[in-house]
Design a protein around this motif. Structure first.
Motif, short mmCIF file in Angstrom:
data_model
loop_
_atom_site.label_atom_id
_atom_site.label_comp_id
_atom_site.label_asym_id
_atom_site.label_seq_id
_atom_site.Cartn_x
_atom_site.Cartn_y
_atom_site.Cartn_z
N GLU A 37 0.85 -1.20 0.00
CA GLU A 37 0.00 0.00 0.00
C GLU A 37 0.88 1.24 0.00
O GLU A 37 1.82 1.35 0.78
N LEU A 38 0.55 2.19 -0.88
CA LEU A 38 1.29 3.45 -0.93
C LEU A 38 0.30 4.59 -0.73
O LEU A 38 -0.83 4.53 -1.24
N THR A 39 0.72 5.59 0.00
CA THR A 39 -0.18 6.72 0.23
C THR A 39 0.58 8.03 0.04
O THR A 39 1.81 8.07 0.17
N ALA A 40 -0.17 9.06 -0.27
CA ALA A 40 0.43 10.40 -0.39
C ALA A 40 -0.68 11.42 -0.20
O ALA A 40 -1.86 11.11 -0.42
N THR A 41 -0.29 12.61 0.25
CA THR A 41 -1.26 13.71 0.31
C THR A 41 -0.80 14.76 -0.68
O THR A 41 0.32 15.27 -0.58
N LEU A 42 -1.67 15.06 -1.63
CA LEU A 42 -1.31 16.03 -2.68
C LEU A 42 -2.08 17.32 -2.42
O LEU A 42 -3.29 17.30 -2.24
N GLN A 43 -1.36 18.42 -2.40
CA GLN A 43 -2.01 19.71 -2.18
C GLN A 43 -2.05 20.48 -3.50
O GLN A 43 -1.04 20.61 -4.20
N ALA A 44 -3.26 21.00 -3.83
CA ALA A 44 -3.41 21.69 -5.12
C ALA A 44 -2.86 23.12 -5.02
O ALA A 44 -3.24 23.88 -4.12
N ALA A 45 -1.98 23.47 -5.95
CA ALA A 45 -1.38 24.81 -5.94
C ALA A 45 -2.32 25.84 -6.56
O ALA A 45 -2.16 27.04 -6.36
N SER A 46 -3.30 25.37 -7.33
CA SER A 46 -4.25 26.31 -7.94
C SER A 46 -5.57 25.60 -8.19
O SER A 46 -5.64 24.37 -8.14
N ASP A 47 -6.59 26.40 -8.45
CA ASP A 47 -7.88 25.81 -8.85
C ASP A 47 -7.72 25.18 -10.23
O ASP A 47 -7.02 25.76 -11.09
N ALA A 48 -8.33 24.06 -10.44
CA ALA A 48 -8.32 23.47 -11.79
C ALA A 48 -9.57 22.62 -11.93
O ALA A 48 -9.98 21.92 -11.00
N ARG A 49 -10.16 22.68 -13.13
CA ARG A 49 -11.43 21.99 -13.35
C ARG A 49 -11.24 20.65 -14.05
O ARG A 49 -12.12 19.81 -14.01
N HIS A 50 -10.14 20.51 -14.76
CA HIS A 50 -10.04 19.34 -15.61
C HIS A 50 -8.68 18.68 -15.45
O HIS A 50 -7.80 18.86 -16.27
N CYS A 51 -8.55 17.93 -14.38
CA CYS A 51 -7.24 17.32 -14.10
C CYS A 51 -7.30 15.82 -14.32
O CYS A 51 -8.36 15.23 -14.44
N GLU A 52 -6.11 15.23 -14.34
CA GLU A 52 -6.03 13.78 -14.24
C GLU A 52 -5.01 13.43 -13.16
O GLU A 52 -4.14 14.23 -12.82
N LEU A 53 -5.15 12.22 -12.64
CA LEU A 53 -4.18 11.71 -11.68
C LEU A 53 -3.16 10.90 -12.45
O LEU A 53 -3.53 10.08 -13.29
N ARG A 54 -1.88 11.15 -12.19
CA ARG A 54 -0.85 10.42 -12.92
C ARG A 54 0.07 9.68 -11.94
O ARG A 54 0.53 10.26 -10.95
N ILE A 55 0.32 8.42 -12.25
CA ILE A 55 1.36 7.67 -11.54
C ILE A 55 2.49 7.50 -12.55
O ILE A 55 2.27 6.91 -13.63
N VAL A 56 3.63 8.06 -12.24
CA VAL A 56 4.71 8.10 -13.24
C VAL A 56 5.88 7.21 -12.78
O VAL A 56 6.43 7.41 -11.68
N PHE A 57 6.20 6.23 -13.62
CA PHE A 57 7.31 5.32 -13.32
C PHE A 57 8.52 5.76 -14.14
O PHE A 57 8.46 5.77 -15.38
N GLY A 58 9.58 6.16 -13.45
CA GLY A 58 10.83 6.48 -14.14
C GLY A 58 11.63 5.19 -14.21
O GLY A 58 12.41 4.86 -13.32
N ALA A 59 11.40 4.40 -15.29
CA ALA A 59 11.91 3.03 -15.33
C ALA A 59 13.34 2.98 -15.86
O ALA A 59 13.75 3.83 -16.64
N SER A 60 14.07 1.94 -15.42
CA SER A 60 15.45 1.85 -15.89
C SER A 60 15.80 0.47 -16.44
O SER A 60 16.95 0.14 -16.61
N GLY A 61 14.79 -0.34 -16.69
CA GLY A 61 15.09 -1.67 -17.24
C GLY A 61 13.81 -2.43 -17.47
O GLY A 61 12.74 -1.83 -17.63
N ARG A 62 13.91 -3.75 -17.50
CA ARG A 62 12.71 -4.59 -17.73
C ARG A 62 12.04 -4.86 -16.39
O ARG A 62 12.71 -5.24 -15.44
N SER A 63 10.74 -4.71 -16.36
CA SER A 63 10.04 -5.10 -15.13
C SER A 63 8.55 -5.26 -15.40
O SER A 63 8.02 -4.73 -16.38
#
Ligand code: AHR
Length: 610
Positions: free
Chosen positions: A201-227
């Protein structure tokens, strides 16, 4: 008191109100709200979860149905309504459902993705997950667009929870809320998990720096090989839910509902109670516990319900708004508009009955004596919830229903005399003739304005019986587009008739309540919403006004009107206009010389004197 019109040119009329002649009292619990998972009223509506298809379960078939060539098929069983074998089916786009809400993108490396069941699922109830096979060094983004865009507010915090199983993954891990309209990140965090050898289980608290109506949530993997990376149960919640509750409700939507001053709330429906097939019905026990473990079920309104707004959350909301709860239970019958399959097996019927007992005990039982009440206490609520009503079935009718109702009511009323039990039929003599006893009946009306204006005196003419009436679903939804002022006025006329007959009509709820405008299932709904706005239609303000001004009792009112003298005119001007807004003009009738003509707005434009 007498009011007389003295305006020149207006025909004589008088309204005589006799304060000494008291009519029927109006129940203080008269007005309430109807909730059903239709139009994304819960997921993508009242329920504050921001990630759509969070558990990758959207494509899971409705229980008991089979998939063939782009369609789902119900079992070929006899319907309780027609006794004919029904063969209900519906369209099913498996691949689109698997990826609903999700997008996978790679930069500088390759990625293959698939929604499927891993050998070791995160939870047995929700076996599917997203599999990412990454090859090379680069960046892989898994993005969710929420319910037609996620909206965030400057300074507010959003709780992210998700699971990864990625033995051998070496690389960075960043989570972010990305404003798609402005093309910038509004909140992000880099995570440093110690190990991803097993489901973590992974958790995080994200704080919005500005109002926005049309966002997406992104999980970004900076990968370095096969997995191989498995991802499951990705959930993003505003901290600022209604009353700050965990797994809670969208504050703006809940506040709109609070504005109606509802005295009761009906849950979970609607047809969804019955299911497209009996197997597909709502099972309240599956709506309890950690949302990650809730299997959900496909709603017959065309999408999967997470059951995030489950039985406990419904009861909690009742308590929060000072409403009485109304639980609608399945009467061992599927929806007659769909498959209508049913069971008459006595042992099965007993199981359905026990399920209703357990629901009542969960809400109001004593935790020291009852297993289901104990579970309520374990979920953090030792005190009873305000459950007052139980409806046995939804829109069911006919001999099979009457048999089931008589059996269930007979037992339940003895065991829970404090609960008001409701029969789903309308209350006319013919349909009620074999009903041994009920506390209330529940007629529904979805009709046009003429009906509702004319139905102002509908209850004046009804014979009083030993049960009262709950008008559980009504709305002017025919010939009025998606609802308009005429529809709302006709509902008001109908409601005044219900109030005047307060000895008989004890409760009423407009339906449906909410619609996410991006995916409506039903023509007319009270409150429109998307991910950042809510709007009450005219019908909402009628409901609000009637609830705010509910009288304690009726008084004698006599209206005298003289027929206006019929005048004819050969020439004149008809004007309709608005200023600084948008409006639609429909159903325009010109009356002159005793004759009426329907005209369209185009007929009127730029024409004079006809
Ligand atoms: O309110 C929409 C639907 O109308 C409900 O599910 C059903 O009870 C009725 O037919």
């Amino acid at each position: 008191m007498a009011l007389a019109s003295a305006m020149a040119g207006v025909d004589a009329q008088s309204l005589r109100v006799d304060l000494k002649q008291r009519g029927h009292e109006v129940n203080e619990d008269m007005y309430g709200i109807f909730f059903e998972e239709i139009n994304h009223a819960g997921d993508g509506g009242l329920y504050a979860e921001m990630v759509q298809n969070r558990g990758f379960e959207e494509h899971v078939l409705p229980r008991g149905m089979v998939y063939r060539d782009g369609k789902i098929y119900a079992p070929n069983l006899p319907s309780y309504a027609t006794h004919e074998k029904a063969d209900w089916s519906d369209k099913w786009d498996m691949e689109a459902k698997k990826m609903l809400g999700w997008r996978v993108e790679a930069e500088g490396c390759r990625v293959a993705h698939e929604v499927s069941e891993p050998e070791y699922p995160l939870h047995k109830n929700t076996p599917n997950a997203m599999k990412l096979e990454i090859d090379g060094a680069g960046k892989v983004t898994l993005a969710n667009s929420g319910y037609w865009g996620m909206a965030v507010k400057e300074g507010e915090k959003y709780d992210l929870r998700f699971y990864l199983n990625a033995p051998g993954y070496k690389g960075t891990l960043t989570v972010e809320i990305y404003d798609v309209e402005k093309g910038k990140t509004v909140g992000s965090e880099t995570l440093h998990p110690v190990s991803l050898e097993h489901w973590t289980e992974l958790t995080a608290t994200l704080q919005a720096a500005s109002d926005a109506r049309h966002c997406e949530l992104r999980i970004v993997f900076g990968a370095s090989g096969r997995s191989v990376v498995w991802v499951d149960y990705v959930s993003l919640f505003p901290q600022n839910t209604f009353k700050g509750r965990k797994n809670g409700l969208r504050k703006d939507v809940a506040e709109m509902l609070a504005g109606l001053q509802p005295q009761f709330m009906r849950w979970p429906g609607g047809c969804i109670v019955e299911g497209a097939t009996l197997d597909n019905r709502v099972r309240w026990k599956e709506t309890l516990g950690d949302p990650m473990t809730r299997r959900g079920e496909w709603s017959l309104w065309g999408y999967r319900s997470t059951y995030g707004f489950g039985y406990h959350e419904f009861l909690q909301f009742c308590e929060d708004l000072g409403m009485d709860g109304m639980f609608v239970a399945n009467a061992a019958l599927g929806c007659s508009f769909r498959n209508g399959d049913y069971t008459d097996d006595p042992a099965e019927l007993e199981r359905y009955l026990q399920d209703i007992r357990d629901a009542i005990d969960y809400a109001i039982g004593d935790p020291s004596e009852n297993e289901w009440a104990r579970r309520r206490a374990e979920a953090g609520h030792a005190e009873p919830f305000p459950l007052k009503y139980v409806e046995i079935g939804n829109e069911n009718f006919g001999p099979v229903y009457v048999r089931h109702f008589n059996y269930m009511y007979g037992k339940l009323k003895k065991e829970y005399p404090q609960i008001v039990f409701i029969n789903t039929m309308g209350g006319n003599d013919d349909e009620m003739k074999d009903v041994v006893k009920t506390d209330m009946v529940d007629p529904h009306w979805y009709v046009n304005p003429d009906f509702f204006f004319g139905a102002n005196d509908l209850f004046d003419k009804r014979q009083r019986k030993d049960f009262t009436v709950y008008v559980g679903e009504y709305a002017c939804n025919a010939e009025v587009g998606s609802g308009n002022m005429l529809a709302a006025l006709s509902e008001a006329a109908f409601m005044l008739g219900m109030e005047r007959n307060g000895d008989m009509v004890q409760m009423a709820s407009y339906a449906p309540l909410l619609v996410n405008v991006n995916q409506p299932n039903w023509a007319c709904n009270q409150i429109w919403l998307d991910s950042y706005r809510t709007m009450g239609r005219a019908s909402y303000y009628v409901q609000k006004m009637m609830a705010e001004n509910r009288p304690d009792y009726n008084v004698q009112v006599n209206l005298t009107q003289t027929e206006p003298e019929k005048k004819s005119f050969q020439e004149g001007t008809v004007g309709v206009g608005t200023w600084n807004t948008q409006a639609e003009f429909r159903n325009i009738r010109l009356t002159a010389g005793g004759s009426t003509r329907e005209v369209s707005i185009q007929d009127l434009q730029g024409r004079r004197g006809t």
